[in-house]
Design an enzyme around this catalytic site. Structure first.
Site, PDB file in Angstrom:
ATOM      1  N   ASP A  37      -1.028   4.473  -4.141  1.00 29.82           N
ATOM      2  CA  ASP A  37      -0.147   5.646  -4.189  1.00 29.82           C
ATOM      3  C   ASP A  37       0.225   6.115  -2.782  1.00 29.82           C
ATOM      4  O   ASP A  37      -0.529   5.919  -1.833  1.00 29.82           O
ATOM      5  CB  ASP A  37      -0.866   6.770  -4.964  1.00 29.82           C
ATOM      6  CG  ASP A  37       0.102   7.823  -5.479  1.00 29.82           C
ATOM      7  OD1 ASP A  37       1.332   7.595  -5.411  1.00 29.82           O
ATOM      8  OD2 ASP A  37      -0.365   8.878  -5.944  1.00 29.82           O
ATOM      9  N   HIS A  54       8.053   1.613  -0.449  1.00 33.89           N
ATOM     10  CA  HIS A  54       7.603   0.544  -1.353  1.00 33.89           C
ATOM     11  C   HIS A  54       7.582  -0.792  -0.617  1.00 33.89           C
ATOM     12  O   HIS A  54       6.657  -1.585  -0.777  1.00 33.89           O
ATOM     13  CB  HIS A  54       8.510   0.465  -2.587  1.00 33.89           C
ATOM     14  CG  HIS A  54       8.517   1.722  -3.411  1.00 33.89           C
ATOM     15  ND1 HIS A  54       7.352   2.378  -3.757  1.00 33.89           N
ATOM     16  CD2 HIS A  54       9.533   2.451  -3.959  1.00 33.89           C
ATOM     17  CE1 HIS A  54       7.661   3.451  -4.484  1.00 33.89           C
ATOM     18  NE2 HIS A  54       8.973   3.520  -4.611  1.00 33.89           N
ATOM     19  N   LEU A 148      -9.908 -15.765  -6.307  1.00 33.77           N
ATOM     20  CA  LEU A 148      -9.668 -14.377  -6.703  1.00 33.77           C
ATOM     21  C   LEU A 148      -8.678 -14.279  -7.873  1.00 33.77           C
ATOM     22  O   LEU A 148      -7.652 -14.960  -7.874  1.00 33.77           O
ATOM     23  CB  LEU A 148      -9.085 -13.624  -5.497  1.00 33.77           C
ATOM     24  CG  LEU A 148      -8.622 -12.182  -5.751  1.00 33.77           C
ATOM     25  CD1 LEU A 148      -9.820 -11.251  -5.860  1.00 33.77           C
ATOM     26  CD2 LEU A 148      -7.686 -11.709  -4.628  1.00 33.77           C
TER      27      LEU A 148
HETATM   28  C1  IPE Z   1       0.345   5.914 -10.241  1.00 35.28           C
HETATM   29  O1  IPE Z   1       1.049   6.538  -9.234  1.00 35.28           O
HETATM   30  C2  IPE Z   1       1.042   4.656 -10.651  1.00 35.28           C
HETATM   31  C3  IPE Z   1       1.030   3.583  -9.654  1.00 35.28           C
HETATM   32  C4  IPE Z   1       0.384   3.587  -8.534  1.00 35.28           C
HETATM   33  C5  IPE Z   1       1.792   2.410  -9.993  1.00 35.28           C
HETATM   34  P1  IPE Z   1       2.071   7.738  -9.548  1.00 35.28           P
HETATM   35  O2  IPE Z   1       2.570   8.202  -8.253  1.00 35.28           O
HETATM   36  O3  IPE Z   1       3.057   7.314 -10.547  1.00 35.28           O
HETATM   37  O4  IPE Z   1       1.075   8.793 -10.199  1.00 35.28           O
HETATM   38  P2  IPE Z   1       1.302  10.333 -10.577  1.00 35.28           P
HETATM   39  O5  IPE Z   1       2.395  10.379 -11.580  1.00 35.28           O
HETATM   40  O6  IPE Z   1       1.638  11.058  -9.345  1.00 35.28           O
HETATM   41  O7  IPE Z   1      -0.002  10.776 -11.132  1.00 35.28           O
HETATM   42  C1  IPE Z   2       3.197   4.472  -5.408  1.00 32.94           C
HETATM   43  O1  IPE Z   2       3.821   5.307  -4.498  1.00 32.94           O
HETATM   44  C2  IPE Z   2       4.112   3.387  -5.925  1.00 32.94           C
HETATM   45  C3  IPE Z   2       4.470   3.513  -7.344  1.00 32.94           C
HETATM   46  C4  IPE Z   2       4.044   4.442  -8.140  1.00 32.94           C
HETATM   47  C5  IPE Z   2       5.349   2.498  -7.885  1.00 32.94           C
HETATM   48  P1  IPE Z   2       4.706   6.534  -4.949  1.00 32.94           P
HETATM   49  O2  IPE Z   2       6.115   6.058  -5.098  1.00 32.94           O
HETATM   50  O3  IPE Z   2       4.157   7.190  -6.144  1.00 32.94           O
HETATM   51  O4  IPE Z   2       4.599   7.474  -3.683  1.00 32.94           O
HETATM   52  P2  IPE Z   2       4.478   9.058  -3.671  1.00 32.94           P
HETATM   53  O5  IPE Z   2       3.321   9.431  -4.561  1.00 32.94           O
HETATM   54  O6  IPE Z   2       5.771   9.603  -4.164  1.00 32.94           O
HETATM   55  O7  IPE Z   2       4.221   9.383  -2.240  1.00 32.94           O
HETATM   56 MG    MG Z   3       2.802   8.690  -6.389  1.00 37.91          MG
END
Ligand code: IPE
Ligand code: IPE
Ligand code: MG
Length: 263
Positions: A37, A54, A148
């Site tokens: 995240d 990303h 792995l």
């Molecule tokens: C969780 O991250 C999903 C992934 C890492 C793919 P999100 O950024 O979507 O989670 P929430 O919605 O903030 O909890």
């Molecule tokens: C995690 O990073 C990637 C996915 C959930 C696909 P985020 O896109 O959720 O990044 P934040 O949480 O907005 O910083």
């Molecule tokens: Mg996120």
């Protein structure tokens, strides 16, 4: 601990030492789950579009896959795209799908060379045609590998996984293949998509959020948690090893008292 970049020699002495220390200590988590995240916030901090976060996150994926292989982790489950992530703006969803396809295409040879086997959990059939086929082909191509297991959670939601398991159990009971009296934790787990790799020993979440976000709810019943404020694109080998070293210092009591474990 700083992971030094020195061009020709990307494995520094420091990293070699850490790997050696981790292996000597033993008790290496067999299965690690990661909620990757913070890509969006990483990009925002730099005034960049979220997609750049990303893209930058792919480097971290590469680093943890390599690091997991180096210390002998057996399975790595990466939360790559959640069921709930379909609700993001369409442009971001499309960019993520394109990036997924591009990454598996770019990495397939390297993964093969590293003896990595690929699997996925979630509703992969919900992905658009190209990434769906790309994932399936890559899984097939790497299926003979014995190192792995890299498990990508794609269009994954743990509650949905549990409901699907219950539906299959219902069918098996109806068809006389399963006696309800025989359902216990072990039997239930065979209906989950993670059946072949088991439960994570360690769950890492980056970006400081203290929540599970519908990830492996059943499977993390006794996982050790490692939550770090580091944003996913800034998470590298060094911090991955730090999380493992931290895990190695913990006492997993599974409800018992410390003295029972030493006996
Ligand atoms: C969780 O991250 C999903 C992934 C890492 C793919 P999100 O950024 O979507 O989670 P929430 O919605 O903030 O909890
Ligand atoms: C995690 O990073 C990637 C996915 C959930 C696909 P985020 O896109 O959720 O990044 P934040 O949480 O907005 O910083
Ligand atoms: Mg996120």
């Amino acid at each position: 601990m700083v992971y030094l970049q020195c061009g020709e020699c990307d494995l520094t002495d420091q990293i070699v030492d850490i790997v050696k220390r981790i292996k000597e200590r033993g008790n290496i988590p067999a299965h690690i789950g990661i909620i990757m995240d913070g890509n969006g916030r990483w990009a925002k901090k730099r005034g960049l579009p979220r997609t750049e976060g990303h893209k930058a996150g792919i480097e971290s994926v590469r680093a943890v896959v390599e690091a997991a292989g180096e210390v002998g982790v057996k399975a790595l489950t990466l939360y790559t795209f959640s069921k709930e992530n379909w609700n993001r703006p369409q442009a971001e969803v499309s960019a993520l799908m394109a990036l997924l396809l591009q990454t598996i295409r770019n990495e397939i040879d390297e993964l093969d060379a590293k003896n990595v086997r690929l699997m996925s959990i979630g509703d992969v059939d919900a992905l658009p045609y190209a990434p769906r086929i790309g994932i399936k082909k890559t899984i097939k191509r790497l299926s003979k590998n014995t190192g792995l297991v890299l498990n990508l959670a794609l269009s994954y939601g743990s509650r949905q996984e549990i409901i699907n398991a219950i539906k299959k159990i219902g069918t098996d009971i109806q068809k006389g293949r399963l006696d309800p009296a025989d359902i216990d934790e072990q039997r239930f787990a065979t209906y989950l998509q993670t059946y072949t790799i088991g439960d994570p020993d360690l769950l890492i979440r980056t970006s400081g959020e203290q929540r599970i976000s519908n990830f492996l709810l059943w499977q993390i019943a006794y996982a050790e948690l490692y939550i770090t404020p580091t944003l996913w694109p800034d998470f590298g080998k060094t911090e991955f090893f730090r999380a493992i070293e931290n895990f190695q210092t913990r006492e997993r009591r599974f409800g018992k008292v410390s003295e029972q474990l030493q006996a």
